[in-house]
Design a protein around this motif. Structure first.
Motif, PDB file in Angstrom:
ATOM      1  N   SER A  22     -28.253  77.415  -4.414  1.00 41.42           N
ATOM      2  CA  SER A  22     -29.590  77.248  -3.859  1.00 41.42           C
ATOM      3  C   SER A  22     -29.733  75.923  -3.132  1.00 41.42           C
ATOM      4  CB  SER A  22     -30.628  77.339  -4.972  1.00 41.42           C
ATOM      5  OG  SER A  22     -30.433  76.300  -5.893  1.00 41.42           O
ATOM      6  N   ARG A 114     -32.391  90.201  -0.745  1.00 40.68           N
ATOM      7  CA  ARG A 114     -33.532  89.286  -0.873  1.00 40.68           C
ATOM      8  C   ARG A 114     -33.271  88.157  -1.861  1.00 40.68           C
ATOM      9  NH1 ARG A 114     -35.683  93.221   1.801  1.00 40.68           N
ATOM     10  NH2 ARG A 114     -37.706  92.973   2.824  1.00 40.68           N
ATOM     11  N   SER A 115     -32.500  88.437  -2.876  1.00 36.22           N
ATOM     12  CA  SER A 115     -32.151  87.394  -3.835  1.00 36.22           C
ATOM     13  C   SER A 115     -31.299  86.315  -3.183  1.00 36.22           C
ATOM     14  CB  SER A 115     -31.400  88.021  -5.014  1.00 36.22           C
ATOM     15  OG  SER A 115     -31.004  87.038  -5.933  1.00 36.22           O
ATOM     16  N   GLU A 118     -33.421  84.218  -0.737  1.00 32.50           N
ATOM     17  CA  GLU A 118     -34.328  83.313  -1.438  1.00 32.50           C
ATOM     18  C   GLU A 118     -33.616  82.036  -1.876  1.00 32.50           C
ATOM     19  OE1 GLU A 118     -36.388  84.348  -5.357  1.00 32.50           O
ATOM     20  OE2 GLU A 118     -37.862  84.956  -3.868  1.00 32.50           O
ATOM     21  N   ARG A 119     -32.306  82.118  -2.082  1.00 35.09           N
ATOM     22  CA  ARG A 119     -31.522  80.946  -2.481  1.00 35.09           C
ATOM     23  C   ARG A 119     -31.042  80.118  -1.299  1.00 35.09           C
ATOM     24  NH1 ARG A 119     -32.843  84.651  -6.417  1.00 35.09           N
ATOM     25  NH2 ARG A 119     -32.664  83.639  -8.451  1.00 35.09           N
ATOM     26  N   ASN A 120     -31.418  80.528  -0.088  1.00 39.97           N
ATOM     27  CA  ASN A 120     -31.145  79.722   1.106  1.00 39.97           C
ATOM     28  C   ASN A 120     -29.655  79.569   1.390  1.00 39.97           C
ATOM     29  OD1 ASN A 120     -32.039  78.283   3.353  1.00 39.97           O
ATOM     30  ND2 ASN A 120     -31.891  76.315   2.295  1.00 39.97           N
ATOM     31  N   SER A 405     -36.822  90.522  -4.881  1.00 41.66           N
ATOM     32  CA  SER A 405     -35.766  89.498  -4.887  1.00 41.66           C
ATOM     33  C   SER A 405     -35.217  89.223  -6.277  1.00 41.66           C
ATOM     34  CB  SER A 405     -36.305  88.191  -4.282  1.00 41.66           C
ATOM     35  OG  SER A 405     -37.407  87.716  -5.036  1.00 41.66           O
ATOM     36  N   LYS A 445     -41.150  84.333 -11.271  1.00 38.14           N
ATOM     37  CA  LYS A 445     -40.864  83.775  -9.935  1.00 38.14           C
ATOM     38  C   LYS A 445     -41.758  82.590  -9.628  1.00 38.14           C
ATOM     39  CE  LYS A 445     -40.037  85.898  -6.321  1.00 38.14           C
ATOM     40  NZ  LYS A 445     -40.129  86.706  -5.100  1.00 38.14           N
TER      41      LYS A 445
END
Length: 445
Positions: A22, A114-115, A118-120, A405, A445
């Motif tokens: 992340s 999506r997961s 979300e961690r970029n 996500s 979340k």
């Protein structure tokens, strides 16, 4: 491909790995303008591309596409690494990301997409995508899966959906009509079960031929739930809505087919007899098989009279659509070349060969028009009447598991469903547990 259908493994390990990945990358690690200019020269750029090995046929198809891409782009060399599917693939990719050694481009399961975003850790493809494509060129399920809050971080190459296959010889021998391929004429659930009963044959107290197989996969449970008016998640996508009477009816009907009606075997039967579902269908051990549309590539090589039909319905005919996307590592040193490969992997040119082989279905609206269908329809692969099923797949609902996500929710579903299928956990308890445990996880979340 399947998979686009990857099984979520040890969620604790995955979440730790994801956490390690992340955060935003510092500007010092971004490719410099000098490097990017270098990449646009005639110098050969090496791209690492990783995917999963769903089947040797699929891997061969992907490799052929890559060879074609390199012929058109002689300054880009692509090294493709297929990895065993399931947990192995997800774990390997996450480990590579955590170690700052990820491939430039990779397959990403729709349920993990999506997961990861979300961690970029994914390259933002939105600017390039908007220059070449419009989101509404894609069928609704593909567009919905790819877009995340207005951005694009992965581009699909196809779609796949659960459909019903059947062995025509088995039906002919029993003197029964074939299942309707036209979704508007799809069998009701009771009609389907009645036929499955007639196709189930006993010999000395042992079943030698089952009527149907494959409905206990949750990817098949979902469209049957939806067919009865049920949902997995509420409209906001942030809470679960599975604990309803509509979903209970679908759950119980599928279980009853095996436990009460005796027309379907346990999924573990495959382990015991060492056969794939397609082989069971070919050999007449089952009369009907529900599985992903990708199975047609393998089935078409098995040389037996196969038919395809819409899934049985409760109130309306429904199937779901999903597929893997191709994404790029945020820290790739070759973002322009990575995009070139991703764009090619979503092109009509790349898709057409794999669709024609029976592996995939198109993700572009243009390939569902009368002229578009001519580009990929293959009479040696696609069964008689398949054209009638095309709109059913085009208009499929997006698999709801791809729109969240938090991948731990999928693991919860698997745990509770195993108790339902194999440990006699009641439908009421199963639905209640999935909803309460799932909502607790979504709230973190």
């Amino acid at each position: 491909m399947r998979k686009s259908r990857l099984v979520i493994g040890n969620t604790l390990v995955l979440s730790l790995l994801l956490s390690a990945c992340s955060g935003s990358l510092p500007a010092s690690e971004q490719p410099s303008s000098k490097e990017q200019a270098k990449n646009t020269s005639n110098e050969v750029v090496n791209l690492q591309f990783m995917g999963w090995e769903a089947s040797p046929l699929e891997t061969d198809s992907v490799k052929k596409g890559i060879e074609n891409f390199m012929k058109k782009n002689p300054n880009i060399k692509v090294e493709y690494t297929p990895v065993p599917g399931g947990t192995q693939y997800v774990s390997k990719l996450l480990t590579m990301l955590a170690g700052n050694a990820a491939p430039d481009v990779f397959f990403l399961g729709a349920r993990e997409y999506r997961s990861f975003q979300e961690r970029n850790v994914l390259l933002d493809l939105t600017p390039q995508f908007k220059l070449e494509y419009k989101l509404d060129e894609f069928i609704p399920s593909s567009a919905q899966i790819m877009e995340i809050k207005g951005g694009i971080y992965g581009v699909s190459s196809c779609t796949v959906s659960p459909v019903l296959y059947y062995n025509k010889d088995v039906f002919d021998k029993a003197g029964l009509p074939y299942p309707p391929v036209d979704p508007a004429k799809a069998w009701t659930w009771q009609q389907f079960v009645d036929v499955a009963k007639k196709l189930t044959i006993m010999d000395g107290g042992k079943v030698t031929q089952y009527g149907a197989y494959g409905f206990e996969d949750f990817g098949v449970v979902i469209p049957e739930m939806s067919s009865n008016g049920g949902k997995l998640f509420a409209n906001d996508g942030n809470t679960m809505a599975i604990n309803t009477s509509e979903n209970k009816t679908a759950f119980q009907a599928i279980l009853d087919m095996r436990k009460n009606d005796g027309v379907a075997p346990e999924a573990k039967l495959l382990e015991n007899i060492g056969m794939k579902p397609a082989q069971m269908l070919q050999s007449g051990k089952i009369g009907m098989l529900v599985t992903g549309s990708w199975a047609l590539q393998e089935i078409a090589t098995m040389k037996f009279p196969v038919g395809v039909a819409a899934l049985p319905q409760f109130k309306k005919a429904v199937t779901i659509g999903q597929a893997h996307v191709h994404s790029a590592w945020k820290n790739t040193k070759h973002p322009k070349e990575a995009w070139k490969l991703i764009s090619y992997l979503s092109s009509e040119e790349y898709q057409t060969d794999l669709i024609s082989s029976g592996l995939w279905m198109p993700n572009r609206k243009s390939l569902y028009t009368q002229e578009g269908i001519k580009k990929w329809f293959n009479t040696k692969v696609h069964p008689e009447g398949f054209i009638e099923l095309v709109p059913y797949i085009r208009d499929a609902e997006a698999d709801p598991r791809t729109l969240i996500s938090n991948i731990k929710v999928n693991a919860i579903i698997t745990e509770e469903m195993d108790k339902f299928w194999y440990a006699s956990q009641a439908a009421d308890v199963t639905l209640k547990n999935i909803e309460s445990r799932g909502n607790k996880e979504l709230a973190t979340k």
